[in-house]
Design an enzyme around this catalytic site. Structure first.
Site, short mmCIF file in Angstrom:
data_model
loop_
_atom_site.label_atom_id
_atom_site.label_comp_id
_atom_site.label_asym_id
_atom_site.label_seq_id
_atom_site.Cartn_x
_atom_site.Cartn_y
_atom_site.Cartn_z
N LYS A 119 55.26 -53.21 -94.59
CA LYS A 119 56.66 -52.98 -94.93
C LYS A 119 56.65 -52.74 -96.47
O LYS A 119 57.59 -52.10 -97.02
CB LYS A 119 57.51 -54.23 -94.53
CG LYS A 119 57.66 -54.35 -93.00
CD LYS A 119 58.96 -55.20 -92.92
CE LYS A 119 59.30 -55.17 -91.30
NZ LYS A 119 60.25 -56.03 -90.89
N LYS A 201 52.44 -46.48 -79.63
CA LYS A 201 53.55 -47.35 -79.12
C LYS A 201 55.03 -46.86 -79.23
O LYS A 201 55.37 -46.27 -80.25
CB LYS A 201 53.40 -48.83 -79.62
CG LYS A 201 53.95 -49.80 -78.94
CD LYS A 201 53.75 -51.36 -79.43
CE LYS A 201 55.31 -51.73 -79.55
NZ LYS A 201 55.35 -52.95 -80.67
N LYS A 204 61.40 -48.54 -81.81
CA LYS A 204 62.70 -48.73 -82.07
C LYS A 204 63.17 -47.62 -83.04
O LYS A 204 64.38 -47.39 -83.18
CB LYS A 204 63.32 -50.16 -82.64
CG LYS A 204 63.17 -51.23 -81.55
CD LYS A 204 63.87 -52.51 -82.22
CE LYS A 204 62.97 -53.29 -83.00
NZ LYS A 204 63.73 -54.88 -83.02
#
Ligand code: TRP
Length: 337
Positions: A119, A201, A204
């Site tokens: 992040k 994967k 979102k």
């Protein structure tokens, strides 16, 4: 003996950030299964809005998504009578315990967190202290309720490990205070990959609109996304090494229908990828349609959602206070009666 009292049931805690819509990966990996746990466990599910502001949020959007995430919990089958559903910022003990735990967490161990490293690259203009201490707040979430089991995705396992370390360290200094929680991953079969890049994967927040299927996508969108799913140049519906696209569609179809690979292979023998993609799309759309309908009803009734929030917060606060009071006493804070 099914006359278990509330005290004897194991406690499950999990949280979801109100920072975007959830995918069928979240649905299969978590939400769909959580409904089944409500009989045998004391379950708490939290909408973690305090965590969400570690990256910049638009206030109106955050507010809206907080209601929506709560509604989604319920639309996926979590009964607010049988589970404690609440919003993190409504229970001040989360922030209060997080402060104490900050003082029992080392700079070095937080620096090693993979999510922090990722992040801080992704949001390089806003590497704030909250992003750094994010796992400590998560530890507070879990430890406040003396949770036994924490269902999470693989990406959160490291945060469960640090939670266990922090709890153990505190217990060592002050005696038994926190239960040491166990992280539990979703069943292996339910790992859902991107429809656009099936070696990745499903996420979102994928920038490719066709990569992820959201729980709240309408019927046509779901079907269209599956029709466009990337597959190899073959045509036989059969699970095989290297055929990531078809393997993923088979996994999804199996998860929604309960069919085995052999059954799926027999069903689509000689029918080609096109037919299969349509069938998967329709199956998923059919399964999601009651969820979407229920979600629509719930989000239209803000007063009801707020009553659920209040009730959940009051139940959670009661439990959280017990732990926090114990912690405050152990570290030596004064507590005038
Ligand atoms: N960090 C988790 C995530 O992003 C969300 C979360 C916050 C959580 N607190 C939690 C999950 C406590 C489990 C338990 O997915």
């Amino acid at each position: 003996m099914d006359q278990q009292t509330a005290e004897q049931k194991k406690v499950i805690f999990s949280g979801i950030q109100p920072s975007g819509m959830l995918t069928i990966g979240n649905y299969l990996g978590s939400l769909k299964n959580w409904g089944r746990l409500q009989q045998d466990y004391d379950c708490l599910y939290c909408v973690v809005d305090l965590h969400a502001i570690t990256v910049r949020q638009d206030p109106a959007t955050l507010r809206k998504r907080t209601y929506e995430t709560l509604a989604l919990y319920m639309a996926c089958g979590l009964d607010p009578e049988k589970n404690t559903l609440f919003v993190q910022s409504h229970v001040p003990a989360h922030a209060e315990l997080a402060w104490v735990l900050n003082c029992f967490t080392m700079f070095g161990e937080l620096s090693r967190m993979t999510q922090f490293k990722d992040k801080s690259k992704k949001y390089s203009s806003n590497v704030n202290a909250g992003l750094f201490t994010y796992p400590v707040l998560m530890a507070a979430d879990i430890l406040l309720y003396q949770a036994d089991v924490v269902p999470v995705g693989m990406d959160q396992m490291q945060h469960i490990e640090i939670t266990r370390d922090i709890a153990g360290r505190f217990n060592q200094v002050y005696g038994e205070t926190f239960r040491i929680p166990e992280g539990v991953l979703p069943k292996a079969g339910a790992k859902v990959m991107s429809l656009a890049e099936p070696e990745k994967k499903m996420s979102k927040s994928d920038s490719n609109g066709n990569a992820s299927v959201y729980i709240l996508d309408d019927r046509d969108t779901v079907i269209r996304k599956f029709r466009r799913a990337v597959t190899d140049s073959g045509s036989e519906v059969r699970r095989a090494e290297g055929k990531d696209g078809i393997n993923n569609l088979m996994t999804i179809y199996a998860a929604f229908t309960g069919k085995t690979d052999a059954e799926i292979e027999a069903e689509f023998a000689g029918r080609g990828y096109g037919d299969f993609k349509s069938a998967v799309g329709e199956t998923v759309a059919d399964a999601l349609s009651p969820v979407r309908e229920r979600f629509g009803q719930l989000t239209a009734d803000k007063a009801y959602l707020e009553s659920v929030m209040k009730d959940g917060a009051s139940r959670a606060s009661y439990l959280a206070r017990k732990t926090l009071t114990k912690v405050y006493r152990k570290v030596g804070f004064t507590q005038p009666k």
